[in-house]
Design a protein around this motif. Structure first.
Motif, PDB file in Angstrom:
ATOM      1  N   THR A 138       0.814  -1.197   0.180  1.00 44.63           N
ATOM      2  CA  THR A 138      -0.069   0.014  -0.115  1.00 44.63           C
ATOM      3  C   THR A 138       0.756   1.262   0.061  1.00 44.63           C
ATOM      4  N   ARG A 139       0.318   2.398  -0.417  1.00 45.15           N
ATOM      5  CA  ARG A 139       0.929   3.644  -0.430  1.00 45.15           C
ATOM      6  C   ARG A 139      -0.091   4.792  -0.409  1.00 45.15           C
ATOM      7  N   ASP A 140       0.563   5.624  -0.081  1.00 43.37           N
ATOM      8  CA  ASP A 140      -0.288   7.213   0.487  1.00 43.37           C
ATOM      9  C   ASP A 140       0.118   7.761  -0.950  1.00 43.37           C
ATOM     10  N   PHE A 141      -0.571   7.789  -2.144  1.00 44.20           N
ATOM     11  CA  PHE A 141      -0.226   8.667  -2.988  1.00 44.20           C
ATOM     12  C   PHE A 141      -0.632  10.077  -3.050  1.00 44.20           C
ATOM     13  N   ASN A 142       0.307  10.959  -3.324  1.00 42.79           N
ATOM     14  CA  ASN A 142      -0.012  12.628  -3.283  1.00 42.79           C
ATOM     15  C   ASN A 142       0.261  13.012  -4.637  1.00 42.79           C
ATOM     16  N   TYR A 143      -1.071  13.805  -4.916  1.00 40.63           N
ATOM     17  CA  TYR A 143      -0.818  14.282  -6.341  1.00 40.63           C
ATOM     18  C   TYR A 143       0.266  15.433  -6.329  1.00 40.63           C
ATOM     19  N   VAL A 144       0.729  15.870  -7.628  1.00 39.52           N
ATOM     20  CA  VAL A 144       1.842  16.527  -7.688  1.00 39.52           C
ATOM     21  C   VAL A 144       1.480  18.150  -7.485  1.00 39.52           C
ATOM     22  N   LYS A 145       0.340  18.423  -7.618  1.00 36.44           N
ATOM     23  CA  LYS A 145      -0.143  19.823  -7.066  1.00 36.44           C
ATOM     24  C   LYS A 145      -0.380  19.877  -5.831  1.00 36.44           C
ATOM     25  N   ASP A 146      -0.548  18.972  -4.942  1.00 31.58           N
ATOM     26  CA  ASP A 146      -0.765  18.967  -3.575  1.00 31.58           C
ATOM     27  C   ASP A 146       0.983  19.155  -3.211  1.00 31.58           C
ATOM     28  N   THR A 147       1.696  18.326  -3.583  1.00 28.86           N
ATOM     29  CA  THR A 147       3.153  18.159  -3.230  1.00 28.86           C
ATOM     30  C   THR A 147       3.781  19.819  -3.470  1.00 28.86           C
ATOM     31  N   VAL A 148       3.568  20.035  -4.393  1.00 28.10           N
ATOM     32  CA  VAL A 148       3.973  21.583  -5.058  1.00 28.10           C
ATOM     33  C   VAL A 148       3.385  22.662  -3.824  1.00 28.10           C
ATOM     34  N   ARG A 149       2.325  22.636  -3.647  1.00 30.55           N
ATOM     35  CA  ARG A 149       1.756  23.532  -2.501  1.00 30.55           C
ATOM     36  C   ARG A 149       2.658  23.405  -1.290  1.00 30.55           C
ATOM     37  N   GLY A 150       2.798  22.015  -0.988  1.00 32.63           N
ATOM     38  CA  GLY A 150       3.610  21.775   0.383  1.00 32.63           C
ATOM     39  C   GLY A 150       4.951  22.527   0.224  1.00 32.63           C
TER      40      GLY A 150
END
Length: 335
Positions: A214-226
């Motif tokens: 299992t993974r916790d997938f993070n969409y790139v737009k959310d990562t960039v905002r981070g």
């Protein structure tokens, strides 16, 4: 904090780095993009930057392993977002020396240059892989670190080097720890592009490694905002902060979601070459993102089942375009 105007982004030619560079430009930052030098004068994904940002950022070609080049690139910058790294896990089995040189010594070069030049903020990029297989879930920042691959071990070393510069020299460093980021432009060495490119190529069966993890997938737009929240907040100094969706999903279920989106029912075939050594496979990742919420006021916009499916649709739409997919080799295992 004092207004940060000029930002150096290392690894700007890569998947996350190119998206981050574009968003920083859109937000009015003066961006210097550090890209890997090559004789083709290729800027990686920045060669395909969105029309509204083309020509609006500076490019510095160099090598993160070269301390002189890193120092030159950093001159005049207020902050550094350090993303440059080798990240492919299978390749780290093949060439671990390069991971030490790039990920640990490259990070040391960034930290030394930032200290010497009085840079006001360094955001160092970690990875959820440093946690290894979850000992408890959701995984918070106090979870033990477990080097289950040469890649993750090198990132643990880089993270600790960054924290040592904060503790030893009061360098204003914050560590962002994204979980599994996905989206347009991602390399086919990652599982979601691997699935999509095979399905989009019309294959009746798709070749994958283990599908039970299992993974916790993070969409790139959310990562960039981070990253931008880290850049703009003093609350991250000396801290390690998870950026994740707080949603756990198996690789098998991810395939099912993409089959639904793309309208196909291709069977999954286990490919031995894609299977990690048993003790190296990270079986479970699930992010606790409360610290990001509390310190950065960051929340994922693509959270839960519906958020994940929305991010997968945007990703699939990009990969389905033959022009975008032309650089991918769906029939070849990309380590």
């Amino acid at each position: 904090m004092t207004r940060i105007r000029k930002v150096l982004v290392t690894g700007a030619d890569g998947f996350i780095g190119s998206h981050l560079t574009e968003e920083l430009v859109r937000r009015g930052y003066d961006v210097r993009a550090f890209v890997m030098y090559n004789s083709f004068n290729s800027w990686g994904w920045l060669d395909h930057a969105a029309a509204d940002v083309q020509g609006k950022f500076e490019v510095f070609a160099g090598d993160i392993r070269d301390p002189h080049g890193v120092s030159e690139a950093m001159k005049g910058c207020d902050a550094v977002l350090h993303l440059a790294a080798l990240i492919a896990i299978p390749y780290s089995y093949h060439s671990p020396d390069t991971y030490v040189d790039t990920n640990i010594k490259g990070t040391l070069n960034v930290l030394q240059a930032a200290r010497n030049q009085g840079v006001r903020k360094v955001v160092h990029t970690s990875t959820s892989e440093v946690y290894g297989t979850a000992l408890y879930v959701p995984i918070d920042e106090k979870h033990p670190l477990q080097g289950q691959s040469p890649y993750s071990a090198s990132k643990i070393g880089a993270d600790q080097m960054a924290l040592s510069f904060y503790r030893s020299f009061e360098l204003p460093v914050g560590i962002i720890r994204p979980f599994n980021t996905y989206g347009p432009r991602q390399s086919a060495r990652a599982v979601i592009p691997t699935i999509i490119t095979q399905l989009a190529a019309g294959k009746e069966s798709i070749r994958l490694g283990a599908i039970h993890p299992t993974r916790d997938f993070n969409y790139v737009k959310d990562t960039v905002r981070g990253f931008i929240h880290m850049l703009e907040s003093d609350q991250c100094i000396g801290e390690v902060i998870n950026i994740g969706s707080n949603f756990e999903v198996s690789i098998e279920d991810t395939v099912a979601f993409l089959q639904e989106i793309l309208g196909t029912d291709a069977e999954i075939v286990s490919d031995d070459v894609r299977i990690r050594p048993s003790l190296s496979e990270v079986e479970r990742l699930w992010a606790d993102n409360r610290k990001a919420s509390e310190l950065l006021s960051w929340q994922p916009e693509f959270a839960g089942v519906e958020g994940f499916k929305r991010g997968l649709r945007e990703t699939a739409e990009w990969f389905v375009d033959p022009i975008n997919r032309s650089g991918y080799k769906a029939g070849i295992y990309n380590i």
